[in-house]
Design a protein around this motif. Sequence first.
Motif, short mmCIF file in Angstrom:
data_model
loop_
_atom_site.label_atom_id
_atom_site.label_comp_id
_atom_site.label_asym_id
_atom_site.label_seq_id
_atom_site.Cartn_x
_atom_site.Cartn_y
_atom_site.Cartn_z
N ILE A 145 0.96 -1.29 0.37
CA ILE A 145 0.16 -0.30 -0.05
C ILE A 145 1.00 1.25 -0.57
N ASP A 146 1.58 1.08 0.60
CA ASP A 146 3.00 2.15 0.98
C ASP A 146 2.80 2.48 -0.54
N ASP A 147 3.90 1.55 -1.54
CA ASP A 147 4.43 1.80 -3.17
C ASP A 147 3.03 2.24 -3.41
N ILE A 148 1.87 1.87 -3.56
CA ILE A 148 0.21 2.75 -4.32
C ILE A 148 0.34 4.26 -3.94
N GLN A 149 0.83 4.07 -2.37
CA GLN A 149 0.13 5.92 -2.00
C GLN A 149 1.39 6.73 -2.60
N ARG A 150 2.84 6.14 -2.46
CA ARG A 150 4.18 7.07 -2.71
C ARG A 150 3.45 6.93 -4.35
N LYS A 151 3.27 6.20 -5.57
CA LYS A 151 3.28 6.48 -6.91
C LYS A 151 2.27 8.00 -6.67
N VAL A 152 0.54 7.09 -6.99
CA VAL A 152 -0.87 8.16 -6.85
C VAL A 152 0.16 9.83 -6.34
N ALA A 153 0.79 9.50 -5.26
CA ALA A 153 1.15 11.66 -4.76
C ALA A 153 1.70 12.02 -5.61
N GLU A 154 3.30 10.97 -6.08
CA GLU A 154 3.69 11.78 -6.50
C GLU A 154 3.18 11.96 -8.04
N HIS A 155 2.56 11.12 -8.72
CA HIS A 155 1.50 11.47 -9.85
C HIS A 155 0.75 12.94 -10.02
N TYR A 156 -0.31 12.97 -8.11
CA TYR A 156 -0.63 14.13 -8.45
C TYR A 156 -0.14 15.35 -7.56
N ASN A 157 1.20 15.14 -7.69
CA ASN A 157 1.54 15.98 -7.08
C ASN A 157 1.60 16.63 -5.44
N MET A 158 0.88 15.10 -5.20
CA MET A 158 0.46 15.78 -3.76
C MET A 158 1.90 15.63 -2.73
N ARG A 159 1.22 16.10 -1.43
CA ARG A 159 2.22 15.08 -0.38
C ARG A 159 2.65 13.64 0.54
N LEU A 160 2.79 13.01 0.64
CA LEU A 160 2.36 12.06 0.96
C LEU A 160 1.71 11.94 2.30
N THR A 161 1.87 12.87 2.97
CA THR A 161 1.47 12.75 4.16
C THR A 161 -0.32 12.53 4.26
N GLU A 162 -0.54 13.57 3.05
CA GLU A 162 -1.65 14.07 2.84
C GLU A 162 -3.16 12.61 2.74
N MET A 163 -2.16 11.71 2.20
CA MET A 163 -2.91 10.02 1.94
C MET A 163 -3.52 9.63 3.51
N ALA A 164 -3.21 9.72 4.57
CA ALA A 164 -3.58 9.64 5.46
C ALA A 164 -3.98 10.86 6.17
N SER A 165 -4.32 11.42 5.83
CA SER A 165 -4.78 13.37 6.98
C SER A 165 -6.35 13.28 6.81
N ALA A 166 -6.83 14.10 7.56
CA ALA A 166 -8.12 14.45 7.64
C ALA A 166 -8.96 15.10 6.54
N ARG A 167 -7.78 15.75 5.60
CA ARG A 167 -8.20 16.95 4.89
C ARG A 167 -8.98 16.10 3.21
N ARG A 168 -10.39 17.00 3.65
CA ARG A 168 -11.27 16.16 2.29
C ARG A 168 -11.68 17.11 0.92
N SER A 169 -10.91 18.08 1.09
CA SER A 169 -10.71 18.81 -0.75
C SER A 169 -10.81 17.73 -1.66
N ARG A 170 -10.96 18.34 -2.45
CA ARG A 170 -11.69 17.61 -3.14
C ARG A 170 -9.83 16.99 -4.50
N ALA A 171 -9.19 18.00 -4.12
CA ALA A 171 -7.04 17.79 -4.77
C ALA A 171 -7.31 17.03 -4.26
N VAL A 172 -7.29 16.52 -2.71
CA VAL A 172 -6.46 15.46 -1.94
C VAL A 172 -7.20 14.46 -1.90
#
Length: 486
Positions: free
Chosen positions: A395-422
């Motif tokens: 799952i870590d690999d997947i999170q990393r790759k997706v975050a990279e692709h969408y140019n967002m921070r890896l920590t956002e994968m586990a964050s509570a933020r709900r804005s569309r961008a994340v």
Amino acid sequence: METAPDDFSHLGAEAVSVAAGDLSTAWARIRGRLRQEVGDVEYRTWLRQMTLQGVEDGTALISLPTRFLRDWVRDHYGDRLRLLVQAEMPGMRGVELRVASARPAAAEAATPAEAPLAESLLVPPAPPPAMAVPAAASNGAGGNEWVAPLDPRYTFDTFVVGKPNEFAHACARRVAEAPAMAGFNPLFLYGGVGLGKTHLMHAIAWALREGNPHLPVAYMSAEKFMYRFIAALRSHNTTEFKTQLRSVQVLMVDDLQFLIGKDNTQEEFFHTFNALIDAGKQIILSADKAPTDLSGIEDRLRTRLSAGIVADLHATTYELRLSILQAKAHDAGVEIPPRVLELLARKIASNVRDLEGALNRLVAHAQLFGRPITLETAPEVLADILRSHDRKLSIDDIQRKVAEHYNMRLTEMASARRSRAVARPRQVAMYLSKQLTQRSLPEIGRKFGNRDHTTVLHAVNKVTELMEADAAFAEEVTLIRKMLET
Ligand code: ADP
Ligand code: MG
């Protein structure tokens, strides 16, 4: 010491199937080709003392003067030698390497008792060009087997530098240029298996040797250090052991993680270490972890280990793996299509040793069967290796790759933020985790900031829906998936 290498008078009646004259020219050709392939220095060091003793039942009997040399040649050149013999000597199927002193003079030089004690500890100096017996062998098999010989292939020239190892490489270079310089003593190299620690240590030793062939450099594994120390304890001979150790200018101890938890040995190592550093000698160490993460060592030793410079060999990147493969293929002088090298670099990501193993197998295969290496044949030849490297996606690999692709921070994968961008990329990562791993919905939820399994299920459904409705989005997700799967 010099005898005519092509004197075949000793072949006598053994040379039954092939005329001695033919044998002699074939043998000369084989030696010539080997020399060309491995280079002059390597040839003189390891291969020059080979003597063709005869042929028997389709096997060429080749002798070397010491067991050490015989083993070395067998392990490093055995396959190549066999191929050459098969190619150059009609009817020959194999090669047998034996220990036999073809020349009395050489045999005498190999008597272990001749080596002065203090020197038996050191990696023997490089042989001067005129000397045929490698110095490592001149101590005989029993003389100093606990000091490992240096591998002639492990030099700075053959070390490929890339982002993951450039710092460690630069430190190693620095130490090789100016040993025992303040700030670089000890040099502590660490990193996972097969990432080049031993290679770099040998490279430093070779470089130091080049500058000063008589510099006392001792290279050994921590295991050998321990073994030797325990043996000295048993025979009440520790003073001699200490004197020997402290007579070196450069001490290299490889794989320090094996020293852990052996109280006596650690104590001795600690004292040796301090004595050498205080006397201005260079110490170079390696381990699989940083000093701070090595468990089972005393704090005072840990502190001393980190007192110089600590350099990390990071996991290889695709780019570095590809450069290494290109360099090695080039050295082997074999034509390998770039696509095949790319395949290996992509599939065999764990360590360089495995990468080399795969490449060697391809090369051997091509030479044995005279068939070119192609994108079709390579996966067949390497089926077992590729299978064992079939990487399980996490799952870590997947999170990393997706975050990279969408140019967002890896920590956002586990964050509570709900804005569309994340939120959308997070849903894509959840969807891919469900598709590409064996993890359950609750397990996936936990990895995404302890979310509930219903949230994961919702994400999976949402992404599936969107992919059906929106071709561009579907393409995007498929692209990420492809990148993860190759
Ligand atoms: P370690 O000691 O870290 O386990 P080694 O130094 O034994 O790893 O390296 C394993 C193999 O990979 C060796 O054959 C070595 O030559 C090769 N290797 C590792 N890194 C490199 C590199 N950067 N360039 C060329 N060969 C490398
Ligand atoms: Mg090693």
